[in-house]
Design an enzyme around this catalytic site. Structure first.
Site, PDB file in Angstrom:
ATOM      1  N   CYS A  11       3.050  -4.948   2.255  1.00  0.00           N
ATOM      2  CA  CYS A  11       3.299  -4.474   0.631  1.00  0.00           C
ATOM      3  C   CYS A  11       4.052  -5.233  -0.002  1.00  0.00           C
ATOM      4  O   CYS A  11       5.197  -5.369   0.383  1.00  0.00           O
ATOM      5  CB  CYS A  11       3.619  -2.854   0.716  1.00  0.00           C
ATOM      6  N   THR A  12       3.409  -5.652  -1.112  1.00  0.00           N
ATOM      7  CA  THR A  12       4.229  -6.543  -1.884  1.00  0.00           C
ATOM      8  C   THR A  12       5.519  -5.887  -2.581  1.00  0.00           C
ATOM      9  O   THR A  12       6.467  -6.724  -2.777  1.00  0.00           O
ATOM     10  CB  THR A  12       3.476  -7.258  -3.005  1.00  0.00           C
ATOM     11  N   HIS A  13       5.469  -4.673  -2.711  1.00  0.00           N
ATOM     12  CA  HIS A  13       7.039  -4.166  -2.951  1.00  0.00           C
ATOM     13  C   HIS A  13       7.929  -4.278  -2.010  1.00  0.00           C
ATOM     14  O   HIS A  13       9.199  -4.669  -2.506  1.00  0.00           O
ATOM     15  CB  HIS A  13       6.883  -2.541  -3.279  1.00  0.00           C
ATOM     16  N   CYS A  22      -1.543  -6.989  -4.327  1.00  0.00           N
ATOM     17  CA  CYS A  22      -1.542  -5.567  -3.706  1.00  0.00           C
ATOM     18  C   CYS A  22      -2.146  -5.610  -2.521  1.00  0.00           C
ATOM     19  O   CYS A  22      -3.489  -5.573  -2.578  1.00  0.00           O
ATOM     20  CB  CYS A  22      -1.930  -4.602  -4.890  1.00  0.00           C
ATOM     21  N   ASN A  23      -1.480  -5.396  -1.580  1.00  0.00           N
ATOM     22  CA  ASN A  23      -2.212  -5.098  -0.294  1.00  0.00           C
ATOM     23  C   ASN A  23      -3.321  -3.793  -0.088  1.00  0.00           C
ATOM     24  O   ASN A  23      -4.324  -3.997   0.364  1.00  0.00           O
ATOM     25  CB  ASN A  23      -1.314  -4.758   1.017  1.00  0.00           C
ATOM     26  N   ASP A  37      -1.168  -5.406  -9.841  1.00  0.00           N
ATOM     27  CA  ASP A  37      -0.293  -4.722  -8.768  1.00  0.00           C
ATOM     28  C   ASP A  37      -0.327  -3.106  -9.380  1.00  0.00           C
ATOM     29  O   ASP A  37      -0.380  -3.157 -10.664  1.00  0.00           O
ATOM     30  CB  ASP A  37       1.019  -5.174  -8.332  1.00  0.00           C
ATOM     31  N   SER A  38      -0.020  -2.172  -8.437  1.00  0.00           N
ATOM     32  CA  SER A  38       0.095  -0.989  -8.976  1.00  0.00           C
ATOM     33  C   SER A  38       1.496  -0.970  -9.849  1.00  0.00           C
ATOM     34  O   SER A  38       1.722   0.043 -10.459  1.00  0.00           O
ATOM     35  CB  SER A  38       0.016  -0.154  -7.841  1.00  0.00           C
ATOM     36  N   GLU A  63      10.038   1.727  -7.410  1.00  0.00           N
ATOM     37  CA  GLU A  63       9.689   1.991  -8.672  1.00  0.00           C
ATOM     38  C   GLU A  63      10.535   2.798  -9.447  1.00  0.00           C
ATOM     39  O   GLU A  63      10.907   2.522 -10.521  1.00  0.00           O
ATOM     40  CB  GLU A  63       8.289   2.591  -8.728  1.00  0.00           C
ATOM     41  N   TYR A 123      -0.445   3.546  -5.470  1.00  0.00           N
ATOM     42  CA  TYR A 123      -1.800   3.553  -4.739  1.00  0.00           C
ATOM     43  C   TYR A 123      -1.932   4.199  -3.355  1.00  0.00           C
ATOM     44  O   TYR A 123      -2.829   4.714  -3.112  1.00  0.00           O
ATOM     45  CB  TYR A 123      -2.440   2.253  -4.873  1.00  0.00           C
ATOM     46  N   GLY A 124      -0.791   3.699  -2.400  1.00  0.00           N
ATOM     47  CA  GLY A 124      -1.166   3.769  -1.111  1.00  0.00           C
ATOM     48  C   GLY A 124      -1.268   5.304  -0.634  1.00  0.00           C
ATOM     49  O   GLY A 124      -1.518   5.421   0.609  1.00  0.00           O
TER      50      GLY A 124
HETATM   51  N1  DGL Z   1       2.400  -3.346  -3.764  1.00  0.00           N
HETATM   52  C1  DGL Z   1       1.436  -2.522  -3.325  1.00  0.00           C
HETATM   53  C2  DGL Z   1       0.872  -3.177  -1.987  1.00  0.00           C
HETATM   54  O1  DGL Z   1       1.166  -4.220  -1.668  1.00  0.00           O
HETATM   55  C3  DGL Z   1       1.795  -1.108  -3.487  1.00  0.00           C
HETATM   56  C4  DGL Z   1       0.720  -0.113  -3.313  1.00  0.00           C
HETATM   57  C5  DGL Z   1       1.177   1.330  -3.845  1.00  0.00           C
HETATM   58  O2  DGL Z   1       1.212   1.546  -5.018  1.00  0.00           O
HETATM   59  O3  DGL Z   1       1.257   2.221  -2.939  1.00  0.00           O
HETATM   60  O4  DGL Z   1       0.239  -2.402  -1.201  1.00  0.00           O
END
Ligand code: DGL
Length: 283
Positions: A206-208, A70-71, A7-8, A172, A39-40
């Protein structure tokens, strides 16, 4: 060999937790690309390149199967990497390796239609409309992956996405509960305005956001069902491993945590979610 989870940042730990609980004796290596999170909000090409670099790092550390937890990476980079990079890379390193995403299992859970049975469902009658809300990063929202893939399987489900550009950064950065709740409430209200009512169900895409599941639950009307990616991914990976003995997941039960960012213990939000301290090594 080991299962790599990418994941990011710390969001993928929600999926990692479910995988570890399910596959207790497997060996796991988690990589958080925190130097480049979020990343998003990045252009697609950058997301592809960063995801490829993360996969190489995990394969070099001993992973044979990687789950993109990570989606954003799954929506933007997975297909490109599977089609244009992995076949050549497999030959280069001379052993079986693969990369899986988390969107397919989520769509299977949202539609009740397994991926491979898609064709059988065409021509089904359209009945009552089920409104599904998806909260995701701007890149995932722009990809329209949930709208496109769900529409192929179920014409009685209407998908509405809400991009949440600041949430990953707040998580984060260990933001406080009040700021997180205010931000989530703003997104729930914006989605309600767009749909004209609240959704019947929601995907935390989003997994976060799974770390904030209680905050989303409180902001949505009571009892709104949430589709949980950690559980749906763990089911899918378990089934995949049964069908693919060429990716043995190890038997030592080891768990390594790597980050491209600042090594050491993770923030309080993460530890509260995880149920204990989580410490990262430099990648
Ligand atoms: N956990 C990532 C997801 O599911 C976060 C991506 C990001 O860093 O924006 O999309």
């Amino acid at each position: 060999m080991a299962i790599g989870v990418f994941d990011s940042g710390v969001g993928g730990l929600t999926v990692h937790r479910a995988l570890v609980d399910r596959l207790k004796s497997a060996d796991f290596i988690y990589l958080a690309d925190q130097a480049n999170a979020p990343y998003g909000v990045r252009p697609g090409e950058e997301i592809v390149e960063l995801t490829r670099a993360g996969c190489i790092r995990l394969f070099e550390a001993g992973a044979n199967l990687i789950v993109l937890a990570c989606n954003t990476a799954s929506a933007i980079a997975l297909r490109r990497l599977q089609q244009t990079w992995l076949p050549g890379y497999r030959q280069e390193i001379g052993r079986p390796v693969n990369v899986l995403g988390i969107i397919v299992p989520t769509i299977e859970a949202a539609t009740g239609v397994p991926w491979e049975h898609e064709a059988e469902r065409r021509g089904d009658k359209v009945e009552a409309l089920d409104v599904l809300g998806v909260f995701s990063t701007p890149a995932t929202t722009r990809s329209r992956v949930y709208e496109i893939e769900i529409d192929k399987r179920r014409q009685d489900v209407a998908v509405f996405s809400e991009p949440c550009p600041t949430l990953v950064h707040l998580i984060e950065g260990d933001a406080g509960a009040v700021e997180l709740a205010k931000t989530v409430e703003g997104h729930v209200a914006a989605l309600k305005t767009r749909i004209g009512r609240h959704p019947d169900r929601a995907i935390l895409g989003c997994t976060h956001y799974e770390i904030l599941a209680d905050i989303f639950r409180a902001a949505l009307p009571p009892g709104t069902p949430l589709i949980h990616q950690p559980a749906t991914t763990a089911d899918a990976v378990e089934r995949y491993l049964e069908r693919h003995p060429e990716y043995p997941p190890g038997t030592g039960g080891t768990r390594r945590f790597l980050t491209t960012g600042r090594p050491g213990p993770q923030n309080g939000l993460v530890e509260a979610f995880w149920g204990g301290p989580v410490s990262f090594e430099a990648a």
